[in-house]
Design a protein around this motif. Structure first.
Motif, PDB file in Angstrom:
ATOM      1  N   ASP A 122      54.577 -61.784   4.431  1.00  0.00           N
ATOM      2  CA  ASP A 122      54.769 -61.897   2.994  1.00  0.00           C
ATOM      3  C   ASP A 122      55.855 -62.912   2.699  1.00  0.00           C
ATOM      4  N   VAL A 123      56.204 -63.033   1.423  1.00  0.00           N
ATOM      5  CA  VAL A 123      57.311 -63.877   1.000  1.00  0.00           C
ATOM      6  C   VAL A 123      58.426 -62.948   0.555  1.00  0.00           C
ATOM      7  N   LEU A 124      59.613 -63.140   1.139  1.00  0.00           N
ATOM      8  CA  LEU A 124      60.755 -62.297   0.806  1.00  0.00           C
ATOM      9  C   LEU A 124      61.875 -63.127   0.216  1.00  0.00           C
ATOM     10  N   GLU A 125      62.559 -62.561  -0.746  1.00  0.00           N
ATOM     11  CA  GLU A 125      63.743 -63.193  -1.302  1.00  0.00           C
ATOM     12  C   GLU A 125      64.955 -62.506  -0.706  1.00  0.00           C
ATOM     13  N   LEU A 126      65.831 -63.314  -0.116  1.00  0.00           N
ATOM     14  CA  LEU A 126      67.041 -62.770   0.491  1.00  0.00           C
ATOM     15  C   LEU A 126      68.264 -63.237  -0.277  1.00  0.00           C
ATOM     16  N   GLN A 127      69.136 -62.299  -0.575  1.00  0.00           N
ATOM     17  CA  GLN A 127      70.418 -62.617  -1.185  1.00  0.00           C
ATOM     18  C   GLN A 127      71.358 -63.096  -0.072  1.00  0.00           C
ATOM     19  N   PRO A 128      72.373 -63.869  -0.412  1.00  0.00           N
ATOM     20  CA  PRO A 128      73.289 -64.371   0.626  1.00  0.00           C
ATOM     21  C   PRO A 128      73.891 -63.271   1.501  1.00  0.00           C
ATOM     22  N   ASP A 129      74.173 -62.107   0.926  1.00  0.00           N
ATOM     23  CA  ASP A 129      74.770 -61.026   1.725  1.00  0.00           C
ATOM     24  C   ASP A 129      73.757 -60.348   2.651  1.00  0.00           C
ATOM     25  N   GLU A 130      72.473 -60.672   2.522  1.00  0.00           N
ATOM     26  CA  GLU A 130      71.446 -60.126   3.409  1.00  0.00           C
ATOM     27  C   GLU A 130      71.169 -61.047   4.596  1.00  0.00           C
ATOM     28  N   ILE A 131      71.844 -62.195   4.649  1.00  0.00           N
ATOM     29  CA  ILE A 131      71.664 -63.148   5.735  1.00  0.00           C
ATOM     30  C   ILE A 131      72.939 -63.179   6.568  1.00  0.00           C
ATOM     31  N   LYS A 132      72.794 -62.871   7.837  1.00  0.00           N
ATOM     32  CA  LYS A 132      73.924 -62.839   8.770  1.00  0.00           C
ATOM     33  C   LYS A 132      73.857 -64.035   9.702  1.00  0.00           C
ATOM     34  N   GLU A 133      74.998 -64.416  10.223  1.00  0.00           N
ATOM     35  CA  GLU A 133      75.058 -65.524  11.184  1.00  0.00           C
ATOM     36  C   GLU A 133      74.273 -65.156  12.441  1.00  0.00           C
ATOM     37  N   PRO A 134      73.694 -66.178  13.123  1.00  0.00           N
ATOM     38  CA  PRO A 134      73.003 -65.867  14.382  1.00  0.00           C
ATOM     39  C   PRO A 134      74.015 -65.357  15.406  1.00  0.00           C
ATOM     40  N   PRO A 135      73.561 -64.506  16.311  1.00  0.00           N
ATOM     41  CA  PRO A 135      74.483 -63.950  17.303  1.00  0.00           C
ATOM     42  C   PRO A 135      75.008 -65.033  18.238  1.00  0.00           C
ATOM     43  N   GLN A 136      76.247 -64.890  18.650  1.00  0.00           N
ATOM     44  CA  GLN A 136      76.858 -65.798  19.621  1.00  0.00           C
ATOM     45  C   GLN A 136      76.641 -65.197  21.008  1.00  0.00           C
ATOM     46  N   VAL A 137      75.637 -65.719  21.719  1.00  0.00           N
ATOM     47  CA  VAL A 137      75.294 -65.137  23.015  1.00  0.00           C
ATOM     48  C   VAL A 137      75.486 -66.127  24.157  1.00  0.00           C
ATOM     49  N   GLY A 138      76.246 -67.175  23.919  1.00  0.00           N
ATOM     50  CA  GLY A 138      76.486 -68.161  24.965  1.00  0.00           C
ATOM     51  C   GLY A 138      75.257 -69.010  25.219  1.00  0.00           C
ATOM     52  N   ALA A 139      75.170 -69.530  26.415  1.00  0.00           N
ATOM     53  CA  ALA A 139      74.091 -70.450  26.771  1.00  0.00           C
ATOM     54  C   ALA A 139      72.810 -69.726  27.184  1.00  0.00           C
ATOM     55  N   ALA A 140      72.833 -68.399  27.239  1.00  0.00           N
ATOM     56  CA  ALA A 140      71.662 -67.648  27.699  1.00  0.00           C
ATOM     57  C   ALA A 140      70.464 -67.806  26.771  1.00  0.00           C
ATOM     58  N   ILE A 141      70.710 -67.936  25.464  1.00  0.00           N
ATOM     59  CA  ILE A 141      69.634 -68.054  24.486  1.00  0.00           C
ATOM     60  C   ILE A 141      69.894 -69.284  23.628  1.00  0.00           C
ATOM     61  N   ASP A 142      68.863 -70.086  23.443  1.00  0.00           N
ATOM     62  CA  ASP A 142      68.965 -71.281  22.623  1.00  0.00           C
ATOM     63  C   ASP A 142      68.872 -70.887  21.154  1.00  0.00           C
ATOM     64  N   THR A 143      69.981 -70.980  20.431  1.00  0.00           N
ATOM     65  CA  THR A 143      69.999 -70.596  19.022  1.00  0.00           C
ATOM     66  C   THR A 143      70.078 -71.815  18.099  1.00  0.00           C
ATOM     67  N   ARG A 144      69.798 -73.009  18.625  1.00  0.00           N
ATOM     68  CA  ARG A 144      69.893 -74.223  17.815  1.00  0.00           C
ATOM     69  C   ARG A 144      69.018 -74.161  16.572  1.00  0.00           C
ATOM     70  N   PHE A 145      67.873 -73.510  16.657  1.00  0.00           N
ATOM     71  CA  PHE A 145      66.921 -73.521  15.551  1.00  0.00           C
ATOM     72  C   PHE A 145      66.904 -72.209  14.777  1.00  0.00           C
ATOM     73  N   ILE A 146      67.910 -71.376  14.994  1.00  0.00           N
ATOM     74  CA  ILE A 146      68.038 -70.120  14.253  1.00  0.00           C
ATOM     75  C   ILE A 146      69.181 -70.290  13.262  1.00  0.00           C
ATOM     76  N   THR A 147      68.860 -70.156  11.978  1.00  0.00           N
ATOM     77  CA  THR A 147      69.892 -70.324  10.952  1.00  0.00           C
ATOM     78  C   THR A 147      70.586 -69.015  10.616  1.00  0.00           C
ATOM     79  N   GLY A 148      69.969 -67.896  10.961  1.00  0.00           N
ATOM     80  CA  GLY A 148      70.576 -66.610  10.675  1.00  0.00           C
ATOM     81  C   GLY A 148      69.595 -65.487  10.913  1.00  0.00           C
ATOM     82  N   LEU A 149      70.061 -64.302  10.614  1.00  0.00           N
ATOM     83  CA  LEU A 149      69.237 -63.098  10.714  1.00  0.00           C
ATOM     84  C   LEU A 149      69.215 -62.443   9.339  1.00  0.00           C
TER      85      LEU A 149
END
Length: 175
Positions: A122-149
């Motif tokens: 579906d299409v969801l509308e997210l408020q700024p407080d519903e978007i969290k920073e991507p997790p900092q997991v070191g080099a194990a996972i490539d998070t370059r293309f993840i803007t948030g959760l």
């Protein structure tokens, strides 16, 4: 009407509705943002709705010789040759083609590209407080293309920067 066609039609209507309201989008960091949500395997992802041109049911594209495995081929979309990328394969997941499999046609970095996903939600509308920073997991996972959760109730969305992903050298679609 089959349930996959019905789902694709509903999502397409949502994209059309959002596209019609595009001019009212402020783009400010404090404003709510809308995301098209889709599934790949058990994970749910979201991409900026303003990058979505349309949603189509999956039809096998014309293969292109010597293309990487994740580039399934090309289709002629109203006179425009559109490369079709199976995002599931690109993300290292299995790719099964079912009646729910769809192609999300994107308009990014001045190009039209189709990405294959398991299904559109579906299409969801997210408020700024519903978007969290991507997790900092070191080099194990490539998070370059993840803007948030995005978190809505019990749902967790992986929000992707689809424009950066498609424009990256790994995709090989942009010079």
């Amino acid at each position: 009407m089959s349930s996959s066609t019905e789902l694709t039609t509903q999502a397409s209507r949502a994209v059309a509705t959002v596209s019609a309201a595009e001019s009212g989008f402020s783009g400010a960091s404090g404003a709510a943002r809308q995301f098209l949500t889709f599934r790949i395997d058990a994970e749910e992802y979201g991409i900026d709705i303003l990058k979505v041109q349309e949603i189509r049911s999956y039809e096998p594209p014309t293969r292109v010789a010597n293309a990487p495995e994740f580039v399934k081929g090309v289709v002629n979309l109203r006179g425009v040759i559109v490369p079709i990328v199976d995002l599931r394969i690109r993300l290292g997941q299995k790719a099964e083609y079912t009646p729910f499999t769809v192609v999300i046609v994107l308009n990014v970095i001045g190009r039209v590209v189709g990405i294959v996903v398991d299904s559109v939600s579906d299409v969801l509308e997210l408020q700024p407080d519903e978007i969290k920073e991507p997790p900092q997991v070191g080099a194990a996972i490539d998070t370059r293309f993840i803007t948030g959760l995005g978190k809505i109730g019990e749902r967790m969305l992986i929000l992707m920067d689809i424009e950066s992903m498609v424009g990256s050298p790994e995709f090989g679609l942009v010079d």
